[in-house]
Every structure is written in C-alpha cells, then in structure tokens.
Design a protein around this motif. Sequence first.
Motif, short mmCIF file in Angstrom:
data_model
loop_
_atom_site.label_atom_id
_atom_site.label_comp_id
_atom_site.label_asym_id
_atom_site.label_seq_id
_atom_site.Cartn_x
_atom_site.Cartn_y
_atom_site.Cartn_z
N GLN A 42 0.86 -1.19 0.00
CA GLN A 42 0.00 0.00 0.00
C GLN A 42 0.89 1.24 0.00
N LEU A 43 0.53 2.20 -0.82
CA LEU A 43 1.29 3.46 -0.87
C LEU A 43 1.04 4.29 0.38
N THR A 44 2.08 4.94 0.86
CA THR A 44 1.91 5.94 1.91
C THR A 44 1.25 7.16 1.29
N LEU A 45 0.83 8.09 2.12
CA LEU A 45 0.24 9.32 1.59
C LEU A 45 1.24 10.04 0.69
N ALA A 46 2.49 10.12 1.11
CA ALA A 46 3.51 10.79 0.28
C ALA A 46 3.75 10.02 -1.02
N GLY A 47 3.79 8.70 -0.93
CA GLY A 47 3.97 7.88 -2.13
C GLY A 47 2.81 8.02 -3.09
N TYR A 48 1.60 8.05 -2.53
CA TYR A 48 0.41 8.23 -3.35
C TYR A 48 0.48 9.58 -4.06
N ALA A 49 0.84 10.61 -3.32
CA ALA A 49 0.91 11.96 -3.90
C ALA A 49 1.93 11.99 -5.04
N ALA A 50 3.07 11.33 -4.86
CA ALA A 50 4.10 11.33 -5.91
C ALA A 50 3.59 10.62 -7.17
N VAL A 51 2.94 9.48 -7.00
CA VAL A 51 2.40 8.75 -8.16
C VAL A 51 1.28 9.56 -8.81
N ARG A 52 0.46 10.19 -7.99
CA ARG A 52 -0.65 11.01 -8.50
C ARG A 52 -0.13 12.18 -9.32
N LEU A 53 0.95 12.83 -8.85
CA LEU A 53 1.56 13.94 -9.60
C LEU A 53 2.15 13.44 -10.92
N GLU A 54 2.79 12.29 -10.88
CA GLU A 54 3.33 11.71 -12.11
C GLU A 54 2.21 11.45 -13.11
N ARG A 55 1.10 10.89 -12.62
CA ARG A 55 -0.05 10.61 -13.50
C ARG A 55 -0.60 11.91 -14.09
N GLN A 56 -0.73 12.92 -13.24
CA GLN A 56 -1.26 14.21 -13.70
C GLN A 56 -0.33 14.84 -14.74
N ASP A 57 0.97 14.81 -14.51
CA ASP A 57 1.93 15.36 -15.48
C ASP A 57 1.87 14.61 -16.81
#
Length: 162
Positions: free
Chosen positions: A28-43
């Motif tokens: 499971q992703l941590t909140l910080a890990g989730y945010a990093a993957v989410r930003l990559e997806r958004q970019d």
Amino acid sequence: MLQEYQGYVLAYRLRRAVGGRVAPPGDQLTLAGYAAVRLERQDLARRLVREGLDAVWMRRLDSLSDQLMFGFWLNPAEVAAFLRAAIREGSHPALGEPAAFAALLTPGERARLGEAGVAQVCAHHLACFALAAPMLDPDGLNTAWQRVEATRPPLFLDELSG
C-alpha cells in the motif's frame, strides 16, 4: 486529495481482503507515495493532451491509474468490473455486509469515527457498489449517486491523523 487517498486505502484493503486476481500488487502506498504517483499521473496526462497520444505514455498512464485505483469507488464501469472479478474470486462478505466492511477499518479508525461514523463509512462504500447496477439499468444511476453523496464520510484514516 485526502479523500482520494482515503478511497485508495479502502479500495486497497478491500482488494487485498478479496484476494486472488483482484489483490493489489505491491505494498500500500503511503500518503507521500500516493501523492508522488498522482503527480506523475497528472503530469503524464497533461503531456498527452499537449503533445498528442503516444502508445507508451498511454500504457504508463493506465498503469499509474491502476496503481492508484483511480476512480475505483465512483466510476460505474470500474465498480462493475471489480464486482465481476470479485465474484469470480469467490466474493467477500465486505461486498454487502456493513459489519464485514467495517472490519476493513483499523481499531483507531473505528474509534475516531464512532459507531455512527463507521455506519456512514460502510453505507457510503456499499452504496458505491450500487453504481454498477446502472450498467444494466441506466435510470438507476441517479438514485445510486444520491445514495453515494448522502453518505460521504469524513476523513478518518490512521495515516491522515496526526
């Protein structure tokens, strides 16, 4: 984004509980890990819009969306696909029983929510499963969305409390 992460965590826990082919790969992703993957997806999504479709980028976008379980609770097609796969895996009581769904919450989360909050969380997420029904009955979509919106839970995850 905190609500989105909370939805990810609950989807992760549910998929892990169902197991088999619906079990999420990896930790499971941590909140910080989730945010990093989410930003990559958004970019990546912005790049696809700006520069045009690219097969490699599209596959990466799909992979990131799958990792984030993006739209898991609120996308009727995703809900229907999950439920079909979960049934093939033998189902799980959390797909229809509030007490079984509540068991996905940690003791700290249940204490933070209280009895009424746990009931609301369970009602909300079980209502999301009803979004799959309109795939067969399009008139039922409005009713399903009303149930989902009427039961929106507060933030409560252990990972989000200080």
